[in-house]
Write a protein that holds these residues in place. Structure first.
Motif, PDB file in Angstrom:
ATOM      1  N   LEU A 168      47.154  46.531  31.911  1.00  0.00           N
ATOM      2  CA  LEU A 168      46.671  45.178  32.126  1.00  0.00           C
ATOM      3  C   LEU A 168      47.768  44.301  32.724  1.00  0.00           C
ATOM      4  N   THR A 169      49.014  44.571  32.317  1.00  0.00           N
ATOM      5  CA  THR A 169      50.106  43.727  32.801  1.00  0.00           C
ATOM      6  C   THR A 169      50.386  44.001  34.274  1.00  0.00           C
TER       7      THR A 169
ATOM      8  N   GLY B  85      48.941  44.506  37.010  1.00  0.00           N
ATOM      9  CA  GLY B  85      47.662  44.459  37.716  1.00  0.00           C
ATOM     10  C   GLY B  85      47.890  44.179  39.185  1.00  0.00           C
ATOM     11  N   VAL B  86      47.094  43.252  39.708  1.00  0.00           N
ATOM     12  CA  VAL B  86      47.221  42.944  41.129  1.00  0.00           C
ATOM     13  C   VAL B  86      48.436  42.085  41.401  1.00  0.00           C
ATOM     14  N   GLY B  87      48.929  41.465  40.342  1.00  0.00           N
ATOM     15  CA  GLY B  87      50.034  40.514  40.490  1.00  0.00           C
ATOM     16  C   GLY B  87      51.138  41.023  41.390  1.00  0.00           C
ATOM     17  N   VAL B  88      51.619  42.222  41.068  1.00  0.00           N
ATOM     18  CA  VAL B  88      52.785  42.710  41.787  1.00  0.00           C
ATOM     19  C   VAL B  88      52.517  42.841  43.297  1.00  0.00           C
TER      20      VAL B  88
ATOM     21  N   SER C 248      42.618  31.100  31.644  1.00  0.00           N
ATOM     22  CA  SER C 248      43.600  31.982  32.272  1.00  0.00           C
ATOM     23  C   SER C 248      42.920  33.226  32.852  1.00  0.00           C
ATOM     24  N   TYR C 249      41.966  33.762  32.101  1.00  0.00           N
ATOM     25  CA  TYR C 249      41.259  34.951  32.601  1.00  0.00           C
ATOM     26  C   TYR C 249      40.396  34.620  33.812  1.00  0.00           C
TER      27      TYR C 249
ATOM     28  N   GLY D 246      42.520  34.379  36.622  1.00  0.00           N
ATOM     29  CA  GLY D 246      42.921  35.732  36.985  1.00  0.00           C
ATOM     30  C   GLY D 246      41.860  36.397  37.852  1.00  0.00           C
TER      31      GLY D 246
ATOM     32  N   CYS E 134      53.118  35.156  35.876  1.00  0.00           N
ATOM     33  CA  CYS E 134      51.791  35.735  35.645  1.00  0.00           C
ATOM     34  C   CYS E 134      51.791  37.265  35.754  1.00  0.00           C
ATOM     35  N   ALA E 135      52.833  37.811  36.396  1.00  0.00           N
ATOM     36  CA  ALA E 135      52.883  39.269  36.512  1.00  0.00           C
ATOM     37  C   ALA E 135      53.075  39.932  35.153  1.00  0.00           C
ATOM     38  N   PHE E 136      53.538  39.176  34.171  1.00  0.00           N
ATOM     39  CA  PHE E 136      53.823  39.770  32.858  1.00  0.00           C
ATOM     40  C   PHE E 136      52.727  39.495  31.826  1.00  0.00           C
ATOM     41  N   ILE E 137      51.680  38.777  32.260  1.00  0.00           N
ATOM     42  CA  ILE E 137      50.606  38.510  31.300  1.00  0.00           C
ATOM     43  C   ILE E 137      49.845  39.809  31.056  1.00  0.00           C
TER      44      ILE E 137
ATOM     45  N   TYR F 232      58.999  45.733  38.534  1.00  0.00           N
ATOM     46  CA  TYR F 232      58.939  44.532  39.383  1.00  0.00           C
ATOM     47  C   TYR F 232      60.285  44.272  40.053  1.00  0.00           C
TER      48      TYR F 232
ATOM     49  N   TYR G 157      39.939  42.715  32.342  1.00  0.00           N
ATOM     50  CA  TYR G 157      39.716  41.271  32.266  1.00  0.00           C
ATOM     51  C   TYR G 157      38.420  40.932  31.548  1.00  0.00           C
TER      52      TYR G 157
ATOM     53  N   MET H 104      46.667  30.663  36.494  1.00  0.00           N
ATOM     54  CA  MET H 104      46.528  31.792  35.573  1.00  0.00           C
ATOM     55  C   MET H 104      47.635  31.709  34.524  1.00  0.00           C
TER      56      MET H 104
HETATM   57  N1  LIG Z   1      44.863  36.773  30.980  1.00  0.00           N
HETATM   58  C1  LIG Z   1      45.103  36.979  32.228  1.00  0.00           C
HETATM   59  N2  LIG Z   1      45.053  36.011  33.060  1.00  0.00           N
HETATM   60  N3  LIG Z   1      45.423  38.206  32.622  1.00  0.00           N
HETATM   61  C2  LIG Z   1      45.857  38.468  33.937  1.00  0.00           C
HETATM   62  C3  LIG Z   1      46.887  39.500  33.979  1.00  0.00           C
HETATM   63  C4  LIG Z   1      47.519  39.557  35.314  1.00  0.00           C
HETATM   64  C5  LIG Z   1      48.447  40.696  35.490  1.00  0.00           C
HETATM   65  N4  LIG Z   1      49.681  40.510  34.810  1.00  0.00           N
HETATM   66  C6  LIG Z   1      48.705  40.938  36.951  1.00  0.00           C
HETATM   67  O1  LIG Z   1      49.836  40.910  37.352  1.00  0.00           O
HETATM   68  O2  LIG Z   1      47.806  41.164  37.693  1.00  0.00           O
END
Ligand SMILES: NC(=[NH2+])NCCC[C@H](N)C(=O)O
Length: 586
Positions: free
Chosen positions: A29-30, A32-35, A105-106, A109, A245-248, A282, A335, A393
Motif C-alpha cells: 500500500l505504501t 503505490g503510484v506515488g513513487v 486522504s483516501y 489518493g 505521501c509516498a510513505f502513507i 525511494y 484503497y 492526500m
Molecule cells: N490513505 C491514503 N491516501 N493512501 C495513499 C497511499 C499512497 C501511497 N503511499 C503511494 O505512494 O501511492
C-alpha cells in the motif's frame, strides 16, 4: 466499536499473518503510484537533486508516526486503526475528525490515481489517445471535452475495480507477487540509473545549462542556483511535504492486528521494516533519476518510464510503464477497502448515517458509495494541479499522525485503570468525578501545586498527573503549531529581524518548560513488547515535523480541506452528536 470489544480474542488459527506478510501488506500500500509520479514532480519542479534529502525527511516523519501507531496498536489491539485509537484516548469528536480526514486522504489518493492513470496510459501510446480524442472524435468541440471524456472512461474502469475490491479482500499471494514485481522493477530502475548515471548531474552549472540549450534540448526548466540544492532549504522543505505521501500506507498493517501472529512484536517490526524498505527504494529511485537526467530536463508525468526513453531503452520503457499500470490497479485494491471499512465503522458508531453501514452488505450502497467517491475524486483531479493533489492526500494523514502522537502522550501518562475501559465508561467516570468535586464529596482530592508540577508525589500516574499531561500536551500542540507558522511564514527570520527571533526564542523557552513538566510526570508501567522510546520527546518531534510539513502547503490545498472539514462538522453537530454511542448511552 463497543460490539467489537466483545470478540476481542481471536483464536490462534485466525491469526495467520506473520511478520513477512505484514511487511508485504505495508509495502504494497505504501509503495503505490506515488513513487512513479512524485519523483518527477519533486525532482523536476521542487527540490531537484536534493529530492534524496526530501525522501529522508518525509521518511523520518512517517517513521516517528509509525512508532506511535505501533504502541497504540499494542495497547488497543482492534482493527479500527487511527479512528479507534482517537476514540478510546481523546474522545468522540477527535475520532470523528480523524476518520473524516482519513476518508478525505483516501479520496485524494484516488484522485491522484485518476491523474496518474490518464497520464501514464496516454504517455504509453505516445499521446495518441488525447490526440485522437481531440482531433477525430471531438474535432469541433472544445478540448476540455476530451479531458472530460478521458475522466469518464477512467471513472468507469475505477467503478468496476472498486466494485470488485469492496467485495473481495486482497489475497496474500497476490500481495506478495505485487510487492516482488514492484521491488524488481524499481531495482532495475535504480541499478540502470547508477550504471548509466553521471555524478556531474548533481553539480550542474550555468555552463551545462547553456550547452544543453545550444544542443537544442526542448523546454528546459529553470536552473536555480545549480548544484545539488538549486532551490535551497525552501525547496527541500517543500519537496519533503510533497514526498510525504509516498510513505502513507502502513496503517494497512495496524488494521490487520487481529489477524497477526504475536501482534505485539510483529506489528512494530512490520511497520518499521516496511518503512525502511520504502525509504531505501525511494532514495535509490530518486538518486538514480537525478543522476541520469539533468534536473532541468525532468518533466513531471510519467517520469520514471520516460527516463528510459531518454537513454534510448525503449523496451525498458514499456516494461516499467506496464508494471506501473498494473500496480495502479493493485493499489486501488488497497484503497477501496479501507474507505469502505472506515465509513462502515463510523456509521456503526452512529457518527455517520446508518444507511452507510450497509456499504459492506448492500450492493446498492456499494455502487452509490463508489460512484459518489469516484465523482469527488474525478472532480478534484480535474480542477487541481498534481502537486496540490499530492498535498491534499498528505494533509488528512498528517492531521491523523499528529493526533496519534498526541494520543501516545496522553495514554502513557494516564492512571492504569482508565485505559482498560472504553471511551464511554471513561467519559462517565470523568463526569462522576466532576460532580463529586462540585458537591465536595470526592475522596481525597489531589491539589495542584507549582512544586507538584516538577516533583509529583506518586511514582505511578494519578488522575491529577494524567490531567496535567493532558493540559500540557494540548498547550504544546498549540505552541508547536505557532512555532511552525512563524518559521514557515516569517521571512524576517532569515534576515535577522529581532521581532520574530525574540518570538521564536520565547516559544522555544515555553516549549522546553512545558516539555519538562510532562517529562517529570509518572508514566504507566504496563508491560508491552513495544513502547515509543524517549517520551515525551519523540511524539512531540513527530507532531512538530508533521505540522511543519503541513505549513508548506498553499491556500489552494487548504481550501478543499476546509470545505471538507466544514461538511464534516455540519454532519457531526447536526447528526452524529445526537446519534453516537456516547449519546445513546446517556
Ligand atoms: N490513505 C491514503 N491516501 N493512501 C495513499 C497511499 C499512497 C501511497 N503511499 C503511494 O505512494 O501511492
Amino acid at each position: 466499536m463497543l460490539e467489537k470489544d466483545k470478540d476481542v480474542t481471536k483464536t490462534a488459527t485466525d491469526r495467520s499473518l506473520n511478520t513477512v506478510d505484514l511487511v508485504a501488506l505495508g509495502v504494497n500500500l505504501t509503495m503505490g503510484v506515488g513513487v512513479y509520479i512524485l519523483v518527477g514532480e519533486v525532482a523536476g519542479n521542487q527540490a531537484r537533486p536534493s529530492i534524496v534529502i526530501c525522501f529522508m525527511v518525509a521518511g523520518l516523519t512517517s517513521l516517528l508516526a509509525g512508532l506511535c501507531y505501533a504502541e497504540l496498536s499494542a495497547r488497543i489491539p482492534h482493527p479500527g486503526s487511527a479512528y479507534l485509537y482517537a476514540y478510546v484516548t481523546v474522545g468522540e469528536i477527535w475520532a470523528f475528525i480523524t476518520g473524516w480526514n482519513l476518508i478525505f486522504s483516501y479520496v485524494a489518493g484516488t484522485s491522484n490515481m485518476v491523474f496518474a492513470w490518464i497520464s501514464a496510459f496516454d504517455n504509453m501510446f505516445g499521446y495518441q489517445i488525447s490526440w485522437a480524442l481531440n482531433e477525430s472524435i471531438l474535432l469541433h468541440s472544445p478540448p476540455v471535452l476530451a479531458k472530460i471524456l478521458g475522466f469518464f472512461i477512467v471513472g468507469l474502469v475505477f467503478l468496476l475495480i472498486g466494485l470488485l475490491t469492496l467485495r473481495f479482500r486482497e489475497s496474500m499471494l497476490l500481495t506478495k507477487v505485487a510487492m516482488l514485481m514492484r521491488l524488481l522493477i524499481l531495482s532495475f530502475v535504480i541499478i540502470s540509473g547508477f550504471i548509466k548515471g553521471d555524478l556531474h548531474n548533481w553539480k550542474l552549472t550555468e555552463v551545462d545549462y547553456r550547452k544543453d540549450e545550444l544542443n537544442g534540448a526542448s523546454s528546459l526548466g529553470p536552473l536555480g542556483s545549480g548544484g545539488f540544492v538549486p532551490f535551497g532549504f525552501a525547496g527541500i522543505l517543500h519537496g519533503s511535504a510533497t514526498c510525504f505521501c509516498a510513505f502513507i500506507g502502513f496503517d494497512n498493517i495496524v488494521s490487520r492486528v487481529e489477524e497477526a501472529q504475536n501482534h505485539q512484536r510483529s506489528i512494530p517490526m512490520g511497520i518499521v521494516m516496511s518503512l525502511l524498505i520504502c525509504v531505501l527504494v525511494y532514495f535509490g529511485v530518486s538518486a538514480a533519476l537525478t543522476l541520469r537526467v539533468p534536473y532541468y530536463q525532468i518533466r513531471p508525468g510519467s517520469t520514471l518510464p520516460e527516463a528510459f526513453l531518454h537513454i534510448g531503452w525503449a523496451p525498458a520503457y514499456y516494461a516499467v510503464a506496464l508494471v506501473f499500470l498494473c500496480s495502479l490497479s493493485v493499489s486501488l485494491l488497497g484503497y477501496m477497502f479501507p474507505i469502505g471499512q472506515l465509513i462502515y465503522v463510523m456509521a456503526e458508531d452512529g457518527l455517520l448515517f446508518p444507511v452507510l453501514a450497509r456499504i459492506h452488505t448492500g450492493t446498492y450502497m456499494l455502487v452509490m458509495a463508489t460512484v459518489i467517491f469516484g465523482i469527488i475524486a474525478a472532480i478534484m483531479a480535474f480542477f487541481l494541479r498534481l502537486a496540490d493533489l499530492l498535498h491534499l492526500m498528505s494533509i488528512g494523514t498528517q492531521i491523523a499522525y499528529s493526533l496519534m502522537a498526541f494520543c501516545v502522550l496522553i495514554i502513557r501518562y494516564q492512571p492504569e485503570k482508565k485505559k482498560r475501559e472504553n471511551e464511554v465508561q471513561m467519559q462517565e467516570e470523568n463526569e462522576e468525578n466532576q460532580t463529586q468535586v462540585q458537591k465536595g464529596t470526592a475522596p481525597a482530592v489531589e491539589k495542584l501545586t507549582l512544586q507538584g508540577l516538577f516533583f509529583p508525589g506518586s511514582p505511578t500516574p494519578t488522575p491529577l498527573s494524567g490531567r496535567v499531561v493532558y493540559v500540557c500536551s494540548s498547550l504544546l500542540v498549540l505552541l508547536l503549531t505557532l512555532l511552525c507558522l512563524v518559521l514557515a511564514h516569517w521571512p524576517g527570520l532569515i534576515s535577522g529581524d529581532p521581532g520574530p527571533i525574540t518570538l521564536v526564542v520565547l516559544l522555544l523557552v515555553l516549549i522546553t518548560g512545558i516539555t519538562g513538566v510532562i517529562w517529570r510526570q509518572p508514566q504507566s508501567s504496563t508491560t508491552l513488547h513495544f513502547k515509543v522510546p524517549a517520551l515525551p520527546l519523540l511524539p512531540l518531534l513527530s507532531i512538530f515535523m508533521n505540522v511543519c510539513l503541513m505549513m508548506q502547503m498553499s491556500a489552494v490545498t487548504w481550501a478543499p480541506v476546509g470545505v471538507w472539514m466544514l461538511i464534516g462538522f455540519v454532519i457531526y453537530f447536526m447528526y452524529g452528536i445526537q446519534h453516537s454511542l456516547v449519546a445513546q448511552h446517556h
